[in-house]
Design a protein around this motif. Structure first.
Motif, mmCIF file in Angstrom:
data_model
loop_
_atom_site.group_PDB
_atom_site.id
_atom_site.type_symbol
_atom_site.label_atom_id
_atom_site.label_comp_id
_atom_site.label_asym_id
_atom_site.label_seq_id
_atom_site.Cartn_x
_atom_site.Cartn_y
_atom_site.Cartn_z
ATOM 1 N N VAL A 448 25.016 46.775 94.711
ATOM 2 C CA VAL A 448 24.801 46.439 96.122
ATOM 3 C C VAL A 448 26.113 45.889 96.665
ATOM 4 O O VAL A 448 26.646 44.901 96.149
ATOM 5 C CB VAL A 448 23.686 45.378 96.285
ATOM 6 N N GLU A 449 26.620 46.561 97.688
ATOM 7 C CA GLU A 449 27.893 46.117 98.269
ATOM 8 C C GLU A 449 27.598 45.474 99.621
ATOM 9 O O GLU A 449 26.956 46.095 100.484
ATOM 10 C CB GLU A 449 28.801 47.330 98.457
ATOM 11 N N VAL A 450 28.026 44.229 99.781
ATOM 12 C CA VAL A 450 27.752 43.531 101.043
ATOM 13 C C VAL A 450 29.062 42.990 101.619
ATOM 14 O O VAL A 450 30.068 42.890 100.918
ATOM 15 C CB VAL A 450 26.750 42.359 100.826
ATOM 16 N N ASP A 451 29.006 42.655 102.886
ATOM 17 C CA ASP A 451 30.128 42.023 103.557
ATOM 18 C C ASP A 451 30.530 40.763 102.774
ATOM 19 O O ASP A 451 29.655 40.005 102.354
ATOM 20 C CB ASP A 451 29.612 41.660 104.969
ATOM 21 N N GLU A 452 31.829 40.559 102.583
ATOM 22 C CA GLU A 452 32.225 39.474 101.666
ATOM 23 C C GLU A 452 31.887 38.073 102.165
ATOM 24 O O GLU A 452 32.000 37.103 101.408
ATOM 25 C CB GLU A 452 33.707 39.582 101.293
ATOM 26 N N PHE A 454 28.970 37.217 102.611
ATOM 27 C CA PHE A 454 27.676 36.912 101.974
ATOM 28 C C PHE A 454 27.822 36.829 100.464
ATOM 29 O O PHE A 454 28.565 37.602 99.847
ATOM 30 C CB PHE A 454 26.639 37.991 102.316
ATOM 31 N N GLY A 455 27.099 35.869 99.867
ATOM 32 C CA GLY A 455 27.116 35.722 98.415
ATOM 33 C C GLY A 455 25.865 34.990 97.955
ATOM 34 O O GLY A 455 24.826 35.054 98.618
ATOM 35 N N ASN A 456 25.956 34.297 96.828
ATOM 36 C CA ASN A 456 24.850 33.495 96.266
ATOM 37 C C ASN A 456 23.516 34.236 96.233
ATOM 38 O O ASN A 456 22.520 33.759 96.794
ATOM 39 C CB ASN A 456 24.641 32.194 97.065
ATOM 40 N N PRO A 457 23.474 35.394 95.612
ATOM 41 C CA PRO A 457 22.223 36.154 95.666
ATOM 42 C C PRO A 457 21.092 35.500 94.882
ATOM 43 O O PRO A 457 21.324 34.915 93.833
ATOM 44 C CB PRO A 457 22.606 37.490 95.003
ATOM 45 N N SER A 458 19.902 35.593 95.444
ATOM 46 C CA SER A 458 18.730 35.243 94.636
ATOM 47 C C SER A 458 17.721 36.370 94.788
ATOM 48 O O SER A 458 17.469 36.847 95.898
ATOM 49 C CB SER A 458 18.154 33.893 95.051
ATOM 50 N N THR A 486 17.468 38.674 87.905
ATOM 51 C CA THR A 486 18.886 38.300 87.943
ATOM 52 C C THR A 486 19.689 39.323 88.753
ATOM 53 O O THR A 486 19.534 40.530 88.575
ATOM 54 C CB THR A 486 19.463 38.260 86.502
ATOM 55 N N VAL A 487 20.534 38.805 89.627
ATOM 56 C CA VAL A 487 21.482 39.658 90.356
ATOM 57 C C VAL A 487 22.875 39.193 89.930
ATOM 58 O O VAL A 487 23.203 38.013 90.075
ATOM 59 C CB VAL A 487 21.303 39.494 91.886
ATOM 60 N N SER A 488 23.667 40.097 89.373
ATOM 61 C CA SER A 488 24.979 39.684 88.862
ATOM 62 C C SER A 488 26.075 40.027 89.859
ATOM 63 O O SER A 488 26.018 41.073 90.513
ATOM 64 C CB SER A 488 25.323 40.415 87.565
ATOM 65 N N GLU A 489 27.081 39.155 89.913
ATOM 66 C CA GLU A 489 28.211 39.399 90.806
ATOM 67 C C GLU A 489 29.251 40.194 90.037
ATOM 68 O O GLU A 489 29.631 39.830 88.925
ATOM 69 C CB GLU A 489 28.783 38.068 91.298
ATOM 70 N N ALA A 490 29.705 41.311 90.590
ATOM 71 C CA ALA A 490 30.754 42.105 89.941
ATOM 72 C C ALA A 490 32.086 41.600 90.482
ATOM 73 O O ALA A 490 32.755 40.789 89.869
ATOM 74 C CB ALA A 490 30.550 43.577 90.211
ATOM 75 N N ASP A 491 32.510 42.038 91.658
ATOM 76 C CA ASP A 491 33.702 41.487 92.299
ATOM 77 C C ASP A 491 33.606 41.698 93.800
ATOM 78 O O ASP A 491 32.762 42.463 94.264
ATOM 79 C CB ASP A 491 34.977 42.139 91.738
ATOM 80 N N ASP A 492 34.456 41.049 94.531
ATOM 81 C CA ASP A 492 34.576 41.094 95.994
ATOM 82 C C ASP A 492 33.439 41.820 96.729
ATOM 83 O O ASP A 492 33.577 42.932 97.217
ATOM 84 C CB ASP A 492 35.935 41.693 96.400
ATOM 85 N N PHE A 495 27.599 43.479 93.865
ATOM 86 C CA PHE A 495 26.610 42.843 92.984
ATOM 87 C C PHE A 495 25.841 43.941 92.274
ATOM 88 O O PHE A 495 25.745 45.061 92.790
ATOM 89 C CB PHE A 495 25.637 41.985 93.813
ATOM 90 N N THR A 496 25.288 43.620 91.129
ATOM 91 C CA THR A 496 24.428 44.618 90.473
ATOM 92 C C THR A 496 23.091 44.001 90.103
ATOM 93 O O THR A 496 23.018 42.813 89.767
ATOM 94 C CB THR A 496 25.051 45.215 89.184
ATOM 95 N N VAL A 497 22.086 44.853 90.193
ATOM 96 C CA VAL A 497 20.752 44.424 89.803
ATOM 97 C C VAL A 497 20.100 45.576 89.039
ATOM 98 O O VAL A 497 20.174 46.729 89.475
ATOM 99 C CB VAL A 497 19.934 43.948 91.028
#
Ligand code: AHR
Length: 511
Positions: A448-452, A454-458, A486-492, A495-497
């Motif tokens: 999942v690629e989002v505008d930077e 946004f973060g802290n996924p739950s 769990t949603v993991s942060e890859a980079d900039d 995220f992957t789920v």
């Protein structure tokens, strides 16, 4: 190929109306009688004024925005005055549509009528949407109904309402002028229905103008064919050439139409016993709602600025072969149905600029219900859980989400089905993404690629390890509720789920 969802939070579509998570409850089988209304003498379940509170509590938890009633086909053979006043004096009547030769469905006892329905709406804090009888009644009957419900003047009808325990008007906003009037609602040709619509809306709108301007909204019955819809709009001005959209346009004193409705049901195989191919084909058939909305939107835009008339999908969902008039249109409601509902919401979010409401058929016990009951229990179906999760989009702004996923390919009759369906919306400092993995057996790792910003996924997940053919019962319904994922942060901003097979995920990102 791993699937990906690119969310473009700066590409807004429109605000997602709360009302797309709406419902429909008809006097049909055990939807109202048994599912909602058991009467004051029933002691098998807790009741308040004859309404079963186990159903009500589930609906309260759902934050249901709007509820359409009393039909469906039932509406165009229903006379509202039969259902008000002391219950012992209310007449038993036939109702043609859900009779089908079976005595108990032929008889409408009128125990549950307008005041009971509007009390139910107050209990669950939902907006009522009343469907007026056009096929077999008069504009006078419709006008009396709106006066009974909404007037605060001192008239015979409002005195009757007060005698029936309701001094204050109910202020019902949504009025559907007929139901499926190309079919059970009168078998009108589209131009005939346009004439009827104009006539009924004239009187109902007159009430609105004279009593409480701008307080009501009127819904015309459309069809999934362009032929019906075009002929209806063509005729709505009565052939008088008052100018395009005289009876449609915002700002016109004669605006008679606020919303235009379409219905779509679908099936592929049996309710809980279907082949792998049918599992996927159901999604292809549900996707036709996108075409229905797009073609209705195009027709509307030929006659009026599109934003003046919203599209309401006021009956939608699965209708499996097991649901017949003989069993009150009851069927098993599986995870597959719930996945199809998730896909339909993704379609509606993408069309948030034109869809003003949707009402799944039906709330309790009938077709793709959200609540099922037996004599002592009420429980949530998998579709209920999808509504609960997806309503986090409610009132947000839908934003573009581009999905890259493998597809199942079908013949010309049905569209190809992406194995991942998704949509995204932005609220106050939050981005909400929903995604479903339609695969029968493969976990899908979705990037999942989002505008930077946004973060802290739950994340939460529905139906992990349940399987497409599973359905809830009184005993196992809690197993279909959401769990954390769990949603993991890859980079900039990536995220992957890992979305399990046949499951739905919701991820909230914050700024
Ligand atoms: O939801 C069941 C029926 O389906 C409704 O009464 C009718 O409007 C539609 O055909």
């Amino acid at each position: 190929m791993p699937a990906s969802i690119s969310v473009h939070s700066d590409h807004s579509i429109d605000r997602i109306s709360e009302n797309i998570y709406g419902h429909f409850a008809e006097h049909l089988g055990r939807c109202i009688y048994g599912g909602v209304w058991v009467g004051e003498d029933d002691d098998r379940v807790p009741t308040e004024d004859g309404i079963r509170m186990d159903t009500v509590e589930l609906l309260q938890d759902l934050d249901m925005p709007v509820l359409r009633w009393p039909g469906g086909c039932f509406a165009d053979d229903y006379h509202w005055e039969d259902g008000v006043g002391p219950r012992e004096d209310r007449p038993k009547r036939r109702n043609l549509w859900w009779a089908q030769g079976r005595e108990e469905r032929f008889i409408e006892t009128n125990e549950f009528g307008t005041d009971e329905f509007l009390e139910l709406c107050q209990m669950i804090d939902t907006d009522p949407y009343l469907a007026v009888n056009v096929g077999s009644a008069t504009p006078e009957e419709a006008l009396d109904w709106i006066e009974y419900c909404n007037s605060d003047a001192d008239t015979d009808l409002t005195r009757r309402r007060a005698e029936n325990g309701h001094e204050e008007p109910y202020d019902v906003t949504y009025w559907g002028i007929g139901n499926e009037n190309w079919g059970c609602g009168g078998r009108f040709a589209p131009d005939e229905y346009a004439d009827q619509y104009r006539r009924f809306a004239n009187y109902l709108n007159g009430f609105d103008d004279h009593i409480n301007p701008g307080s009501t909204e009127f819904i015309a019955c459309g069809h999934i064919t362009d032929e019906w819809n075009e002929a209806f709009f063509e005729r709505l001005d009565g052939g008088m050439e008052f100018g395009p959209g005289t009876f449609l346009g915002m700002g016109s004193p004669y605006k008679l139409l606020d919303h235009f409705s379409v219905h779509r049901y679908y099936q592929a195989g049996d309710d809980a016993d279907f082949s792998d191919e049918q599992h996927y084909r159901l999604f292809a058939r549900a996707q036709k709602i996108a075409d229905d909305i797009d073609s209705a939107a195009e027709t509307i835009s030929t006659y009026v600025p599109r934003e003046d008339v919203g599209i309401i999908v006021d009956e939608w969902g699965t209708w499996h072969p097991q649901a017949t008039p003989d069993n009150g249109l009851e069927q098993a409601n599986t995870v597959r149905d719930a996945l199809a509902a998730a896909g339909v919401f993704d379609i509606m979010h993408e069309r948030a600029d034109v869809v003003s409401m949707a009402n799944i058929a039906q709330t309790v016990n009938v077709l793709q219900c959200l609540v099922q009951t037996d004599e002592e229990n009420a429980w949530a179906t998998p579709t209920y859980q999808v509504f609960d999760l997806y309503q986090n989009h409610s009132g947000n702004t839908a934003v573009e989400a581009n999905i890259n996923a493998d597809k199942k390919y079908f013949d010309e009759e049905d569209h190809d089905v992406p194995l991942v369906s998704a949509s995204a919306s932005v609220g106050d400092d939050e981005l909400f993404v929903t995604a479903s993995n339609r695969s029968l057996d493969q976990t899908e790792t979705v990037e999942v690629e989002v505008d930077e910003t946004f973060g802290n996924p739950s994340g939460t997940v529905l139906f992990e390890e349940k399987g497409s053919r599973a359905y809830s019962t009184a005993d196992n319904a809690a197993e279909f509720e959401a769990d954390d994922i769990t949603v993991s942060e890859a980079d900039d901003g990536r995220f992957t789920v890992d979305i399990p097979a046949s499951s739905v995920v919701g991820v909230t990102f914050t700024k």
